[in-house]
Motif scaffolding. Structure first.
Motif, PDB file in Angstrom:
ATOM      1  N   ALA A 105       0.401  -5.569  -4.486  1.00 18.55           N
ATOM      2  CA  ALA A 105       1.300  -4.999  -3.487  1.00 18.55           C
ATOM      3  C   ALA A 105       0.715  -5.035  -2.079  1.00 18.55           C
ATOM      4  O   ALA A 105       1.443  -4.876  -1.113  1.00 18.55           O
ATOM      5  N   VAL A 106      -0.609  -5.255  -1.957  1.00 19.01           N
ATOM      6  CA  VAL A 106      -1.212  -5.125  -0.626  1.00 19.01           C
ATOM      7  C   VAL A 106      -2.007  -6.334  -0.160  1.00 19.01           C
ATOM      8  O   VAL A 106      -2.369  -6.419   1.007  1.00 19.01           O
ATOM      9  N   ILE A 107      -2.297  -7.289  -1.001  1.00 20.90           N
ATOM     10  CA  ILE A 107      -3.154  -8.396  -0.575  1.00 20.90           C
ATOM     11  C   ILE A 107      -2.405  -9.389   0.314  1.00 20.90           C
ATOM     12  O   ILE A 107      -1.181  -9.438   0.333  1.00 20.90           O
ATOM     13  N   SER A 114      -2.594   7.999   2.386  1.00 20.57           N
ATOM     14  CA  SER A 114      -1.368   7.231   2.614  1.00 20.57           C
ATOM     15  C   SER A 114      -1.543   6.180   3.697  1.00 20.57           C
ATOM     16  O   SER A 114      -0.589   5.823   4.393  1.00 20.57           O
ATOM     17  N   TYR A 115      -2.779   5.675   3.840  1.00 22.90           N
ATOM     18  CA  TYR A 115      -3.028   4.641   4.846  1.00 22.90           C
ATOM     19  C   TYR A 115      -3.858   3.496   4.271  1.00 22.90           C
ATOM     20  O   TYR A 115      -4.759   3.711   3.457  1.00 22.90           O
ATOM     21  N   LYS A 116      -3.514   2.288   4.707  1.00 20.92           N
ATOM     22  CA  LYS A 116      -4.287   1.100   4.381  1.00 20.92           C
ATOM     23  C   LYS A 116      -5.011   0.638   5.635  1.00 20.92           C
ATOM     24  O   LYS A 116      -4.402   0.465   6.689  1.00 20.92           O
ATOM     25  N   MET A 117      -6.315   0.461   5.551  1.00 21.61           N
ATOM     26  CA  MET A 117      -7.124  -0.010   6.681  1.00 21.61           C
ATOM     27  C   MET A 117      -7.235  -1.521   6.621  1.00 21.61           C
ATOM     28  O   MET A 117      -7.386  -2.096   5.534  1.00 21.61           O
ATOM     29  N   HIS A 128     -10.176  -7.854   5.305  1.00 19.49           N
ATOM     30  CA  HIS A 128     -10.599  -6.656   4.580  1.00 19.49           C
ATOM     31  C   HIS A 128      -9.468  -5.638   4.609  1.00 19.49           C
ATOM     32  O   HIS A 128      -8.970  -5.277   5.672  1.00 19.49           O
ATOM     33  N   GLN A 129      -9.054  -5.197   3.429  1.00 26.27           N
ATOM     34  CA  GLN A 129      -8.072  -4.132   3.313  1.00 26.27           C
ATOM     35  C   GLN A 129      -8.657  -3.047   2.423  1.00 26.27           C
ATOM     36  O   GLN A 129      -9.332  -3.345   1.427  1.00 26.27           O
ATOM     37  N   ASN A 142     -11.242  -1.534  -2.149  1.00 27.40           N
ATOM     38  CA  ASN A 142     -11.426  -2.553  -1.115  1.00 27.40           C
ATOM     39  C   ASN A 142     -10.969  -3.904  -1.639  1.00 27.40           C
ATOM     40  O   ASN A 142     -11.307  -4.287  -2.764  1.00 27.40           O
ATOM     41  N   ILE A 143     -10.221  -4.628  -0.820  1.00 27.35           N
ATOM     42  CA  ILE A 143      -9.683  -5.932  -1.196  1.00 27.35           C
ATOM     43  C   ILE A 143     -10.059  -6.935  -0.122  1.00 27.35           C
ATOM     44  O   ILE A 143      -9.794  -6.720   1.069  1.00 27.35           O
ATOM     45  N   HIS A 144     -10.705  -8.038  -0.520  1.00 27.70           N
ATOM     46  CA  HIS A 144     -11.128  -9.071   0.420  1.00 27.70           C
ATOM     47  C   HIS A 144     -10.413 -10.372   0.094  1.00 27.70           C
ATOM     48  O   HIS A 144     -10.500 -10.866  -1.033  1.00 27.70           O
ATOM     49  N   THR A 145      -9.711 -10.905   1.087  1.00 32.13           N
ATOM     50  CA  THR A 145      -8.884 -12.100   0.894  1.00 32.13           C
ATOM     51  C   THR A 145      -9.316 -13.207   1.845  1.00 32.13           C
ATOM     52  O   THR A 145      -9.489 -12.967   3.049  1.00 32.13           O
TER      53      THR A 145
END
Length: 249
Positions: A34-36, A110-113, A131-132, A149-152
């Motif tokens: 949902a966020v990448i 409730s926040y995505k960095m 970086h998310q 943490n998600i790295h794309t």
């Protein structure tokens, strides 16, 4: 540990939870989908309480050449391009301050960095990563617990780091997009300059500020000039706009 990485650790040490924190059982694959961003990615959960990792996605091996079974947080930090470590440290410091000063504690989850930096790939090449991060838990004082943490890889989209930071509101919360980070200004404002900056934003004149702070008007003028020089702003309007975006006022 290098001096630059120690700077990063010091930021998290100041804001980490004072006790272990729990988070609801969630489906990480569904959440990351949902966020990448579009591109090869991996994810992991960092527990700032003890800097341990869990739920490390196996694709980290294909991207960085790191074994997901034994990888540490420092291993991941060491992939950051040496010239980008200071930016990442300043970005994390800015985000922590923004949350502390602008976002209510109950809204922190409730926040995505979001920001980008160059990172070393398995073949030794440095490419741009996005970086998310989503905070999964905080302690009773609102300090950082666990974070997803998600790295794309986004080098197929761009090789230029804009050095912008976005805080994206989830669950109907407002977003703060493409915020700039004038690092030298964030690092060099004195306590007095922050006081004067906030009074300027309130519309007070030099003489009114001088009276309120019990200092000479000429001293206020000097501080105003110093603030403009530090931020590379041409006028007060630009200064107020820039500092408002950064959460300084």
């Amino acid at each position: 540990m290098t001096t630059d990485l120690q700077k990063l650790h010091n930021i998290w040490l100041e804001t980490r939870a004072h006790q272990n924190t729990d988070y609801p059982m969630i489906g990480f694959d569904n959440l990351t989908n949902a966020v990448i961003s579009t591109g090869p990615f991996y994810y992991y959960v960092i527990d700032f309480y003890d800097m341990s990792l869990s739920h490390v996605n196996g694709d980290i091996e294909g991207i960085h050449g790191l074994d997901p079974a034994v990888v540490t947080f420092n291993d991941i930090l060491l992939t950051i391009h040496p010239d980008d470590v200071d930016f990442v440290a300043n970005a994390e410091s800015f985000i922590n301050r923004f949350f502390r000063e602008r976002i209510a504690t109950e809204k922190l989850l409730s926040y995505k960095m979001n920001y980008s930096f160059r990172s070393r790939m398995k073949n030794g090449e440095y490419v741009l990563l996005n970086h998310q991060a989503i905070m999964l838990s905080i302690d009773t004082d609102g300090r950082s617990g666990k974070s997803l943490n998600i790295h794309t890889r986004i080098d197929h989209m761009s090789s230029l780091n804009t050095r912008k930071i976005s805080l994206i509101g989830l669950n109907g919360e407002p977003s703060f997009l493409n915020m700039s980070l004038p690092e030298k200004a964030l690092a060099s404002f004195s306590k007095r300059e922050i006081q004067i900056l906030k009074l300027i934003a309130e519309g007070l004149s030099n003489s009114e500020i001088a009276e309120k702070l019990f200092i000479a008007t000429i001293t206020v003028k000097k501080h105003r000039q110093n603030i403009l020089e530090k931020t590379d702003c041409k006028n007060i309007t630009q200064l107020i706009n820039q500092c408002t975006l950064q959460g300084l006022i």
